[in-house]
Design an enzyme around this catalytic site. Sequence first.
Site, short mmCIF file in Angstrom:
data_model
loop_
_atom_site.label_atom_id
_atom_site.label_comp_id
_atom_site.label_asym_id
_atom_site.label_seq_id
_atom_site.Cartn_x
_atom_site.Cartn_y
_atom_site.Cartn_z
N GLY A 187 0.79 -1.22 0.00
CA GLY A 187 0.00 0.00 0.00
C GLY A 187 0.82 1.26 0.00
N LYS A 218 -0.74 1.89 -4.55
CA LYS A 218 -1.32 3.21 -4.77
C LYS A 218 -1.14 3.67 -6.21
CE LYS A 218 -2.75 4.29 -0.54
NZ LYS A 218 -2.61 3.01 0.14
N ASP A 297 -9.28 5.02 2.72
CA ASP A 297 -8.18 5.80 3.29
C ASP A 297 -7.72 6.90 2.35
OD1 ASP A 297 -7.24 3.66 1.63
OD2 ASP A 297 -5.20 4.12 2.28
N ASP A 298 -7.14 7.94 2.94
CA ASP A 298 -6.49 9.04 2.21
C ASP A 298 -7.42 9.71 1.21
OD1 ASP A 298 -4.37 8.23 3.71
OD2 ASP A 298 -3.28 7.28 2.07
N TYR A 335 -8.08 6.28 10.33
CA TYR A 335 -7.52 4.94 10.52
C TYR A 335 -6.38 4.88 11.52
CZ TYR A 335 -4.39 6.81 6.88
OH TYR A 335 -3.53 7.59 6.15
N TRP A 395 0.55 -1.97 9.75
CA TRP A 395 1.70 -1.38 10.42
C TRP A 395 2.62 -0.75 9.38
CZ3 TRP A 395 2.84 0.56 14.76
CH2 TRP A 395 4.15 0.67 15.23
N ASP A 401 7.80 5.67 2.08
CA ASP A 401 7.32 6.62 1.08
C ASP A 401 7.26 8.05 1.60
OD1 ASP A 401 5.11 6.32 2.72
OD2 ASP A 401 3.84 5.39 1.19
N ASN A 429 3.26 -2.74 5.90
CA ASN A 429 3.38 -2.03 4.63
C ASN A 429 4.87 -1.94 4.30
OD1 ASN A 429 2.78 -0.49 2.39
ND2 ASN A 429 2.21 1.35 3.50
#
EC number: 3.2.1.169
Length: 1001
Positions: A187, A218, A297-298, A335, A395, A401, A429
């Site tokens: 992710g 992503k 998310d995001d 989250y 986690w 990133d 992740n």
Amino acid sequence: MKRKMLKRLLTSAFACMFIANGLITTTVRAVGPKTGEENQVLVPNLNPTPENLEVVGDGFKITSSINLVGEEEADENAVNALREFLTANNIEINSENDPNSTTLIIGEVDDDIPELDEALNGTTAENLKEEGYALVSNDGKIAIEGKDGDGTFYGVQTFKQLVKESNIPEVNITDYPTVSARGIVEGFYGTPWTHQDRLDQIKFYGENKLNTYIYAPKDDPYHREKWREPYPESEMQRMQELINASAENKVDFVFGISPGIDIRFDGDAGEEDFNHLITKAESLYDMGVRSFAIYWDDIQDKSAAKHAQVLNRFNEEFVKAKGDVKPLITVPTEYDTGAMVSNGQPRAYTRIFAETVDPSIEVMWTGPGVVTNEIPLSDAQLISGIYNRNMAVWWNYPVTDYFKGKLALGPMHGLDKGLNQYVDFFTVNPMEHAELSKISIHTAADYSWNMDNYDYDKAWNRAIDMLYGDLAEDMKVFANHSTRMDNKTWAKSGREDAPELRAKMDELWNKLSSKEDASALIEELYGEFARMEEACNNLKANLPEVALEECSRQLDELITLAQGDKASLDMIVAQLNEDTEAYESAKEIAQNKLNTALSSFAVISEKVAQSFIQEALSFDLTLINPRTVKITASSEETSGENAPASFASDGDMNTFWHSKWSSPAHEGPHHLTLELDNVYEINKVKYAPRQDSKNGRITGYKVSVSLDGENFTEVKTGTLEDNAAIKFIEFDSVDAKYVRLDVTDSVSDQANGRGKFATAAEVNVHGKLKENAEVTGSVSLEALEEVQVGENLEVGVGIDELVNAEAFAYDFTLNYDENAFEYVEAISDDGVFVNAKKIEDGKVRVLVSSLTGEPLPAKEVLAKVVLRAEAKAEGSNLSVTNSSVGDGEGLVHEIAGTEKTVNIIEGTSPEIVVNPVRDFKASEINKKNVTVTWTEPETTEGLEGYILYKDGKKVAEIGKDETSYTFKKLNRHTIYNFKIAAKYSNGEVSSKESLTLRTAR
């Protein structure tokens, strides 16, 4: 089960087992044909760590061809993995049974394989959790039984790790996972993994008993921006390969989709978009996918009820309707705990979402923050309570990133080992660097499979050993400097970089500041820096290309820093030798190496290898040890963040003082006052700005000095450049005990905020101890004014005040009337060592020194001298004379003594009747410890305490108020005799009460 092999192990003269470096060594026999030849083999590191492993025999060598039983009944993927391993190791499978060959039996609990039950000899996977397995290797046979097909597959993976050069130890293993879902969520933002990366990762997951791969890159447009559109045919073929590889390796391929960016919820448009979701899922279902995730998310939209309603409808109309699809997975828009909770209560989105979403849906959460140091048990309990279910963890380590120049090469760290009480789904992740992500993923497999026995340091070392073989020690040196992720704003996670090396660096600065001999430590650090450079060069020359491509820039960076670190040591040595030319030469090299490192994209060891160069460049032997300085401020922030004034003089560039900004804020004027430990001739003040923000950076100043802390004289005013570099404020030498830095201007990261706040990472003073500064001090003497004949009198000796010296030792002479008192003993206070000796009648010399290496405090009582009153006396004189103090420079200074009078009166002591303790018994018995309890004696007048014995030897004396004691570090299953006696003030000891018992097995 019967432990006949364990009995043989314990009684055989040839059996030898020991633990060394995480490996179990056993003596091993060759089976089938017996040759009598013995070899040493290792039970190697296994990952994940099995729940239960017992060595039950000598071990044997697998023959070049084996009998394979159960392959028709056993799980197909497990058999395929086994066959692949045998082929790779040149072990053939017999077409007919050969009694001289090793036999391997494989199957599941519900298979009818009599040979399997016989070989297991009572061990079974039947009562284990799903995915559990039993593995027994014994007498030339190997049995692998899975609770289910997944368990059999995992048993094969353990078997593969056990075999080294065809040798296998005789072991009995029962194993099962702590957490049901364990794996990876792809992710991260950035360069997505290649198709080959993913295939390689999936095989790696299966080998390490990870069962979940969430496909949610992503940068896959069909996962996010083009979520409505079907995958093109070329992409479908790629997806099919991933799905098939996942099935072969017992990995749930979870297809993740993120529609939240533009999904429509209402009316015909909402119905159309929901159907797009179903259609997308159907296409993946037809390819074999049986696990799905819908993520919110995001995104900006916070329509909690609508998010949950889409999930619930998908859950009913697709997941449950299919019947063979695993529980739906989701990530809400809020989250992490910081976003989800305010003052212990869920925020509106989280409350509505939690109340609405179906209880069968797995909800993912990242912990206290998006990227955070830890997940404490209390945090998991809070979120689990809000959602009324076990949570799923996403986690964010080792993902990078948010800080792309650095590699995250550390272990799982900061995760509570009891997290499984509230979590049954754990994913990490990873980095965009697939190969190097394996180090952390390897430890994640260990943590999630066997949480209770997880040891992050052992797991990290084991991961690198298993992944890098002959290059492991070099990789450990490199990776040790790249475990901590900290973007200096919102994201912090992972074990600190090279903590042992950082401690040595700090020790060096302390020794240099304290004028101690640091030559041995300097040599040790030269060796450390040389090893860093050597390891990186070895890795550059020998790493496989796929790994080298991911870390070559960071390897170069650490080489540069190691060279700069060595030059930094050269600077220090030159300073010590007062060699200006050598110092300037080394300084130029160190500065150039630092500049090169700071200009690089790559980041590594910022607070260790990089920081050491910065510290060396600012180090000056005239620096007054910051840890001996007392510092106060006009205000300090300790509520909104931990930024007290003391952090401005702790020698740590990573901490800082901040003026009070939480309500009510202190907006000036601001100042810091430094109280030095002695009077110094000072000529320079160092100001190190806070490194992670410009807010409060001091740009205008006034420096003042004082000898008494009340009357200050200005010595310098001026301005400082607005940057993060360390500044020096120089002035003519002046005597000072106190130094005050007034802030006349500062910058802010807020509009119209100039001058409102002030910060400092360090404010230090340079100078030399004032020559011939008079050292003064006064002795304190404490004792009761009256004592009875026959009683003990405690005389406390200490220091009221000490000026112009740091005390590392005190020397007192206590004088008393030898006709009235008798010396008994001296007692140490906390943190000090006391050596006392009666030098003649009426005189006791008392030496007090520091136990910690730190200066002794000025305390009224540093030591207690016990005198026994022998005769009646009025106004008996006690005095302290010949008093002196030893300072940090090795000089001795005399200080003033003192005196006191004490009356000794006749007393009638009550009769002391000596009795033994009562009800002496064991309240708790285990393998290593025994706790005993008792009731006080029938008479307690004059009772002073208790004496405890083990096997006839005194082991402890404890106070009279204690009624229990624990004997520790005992041997298991061993008979011991414990005794206790009561001790009275008249010197008598009672008869002993006895207790004989055996510790637990």
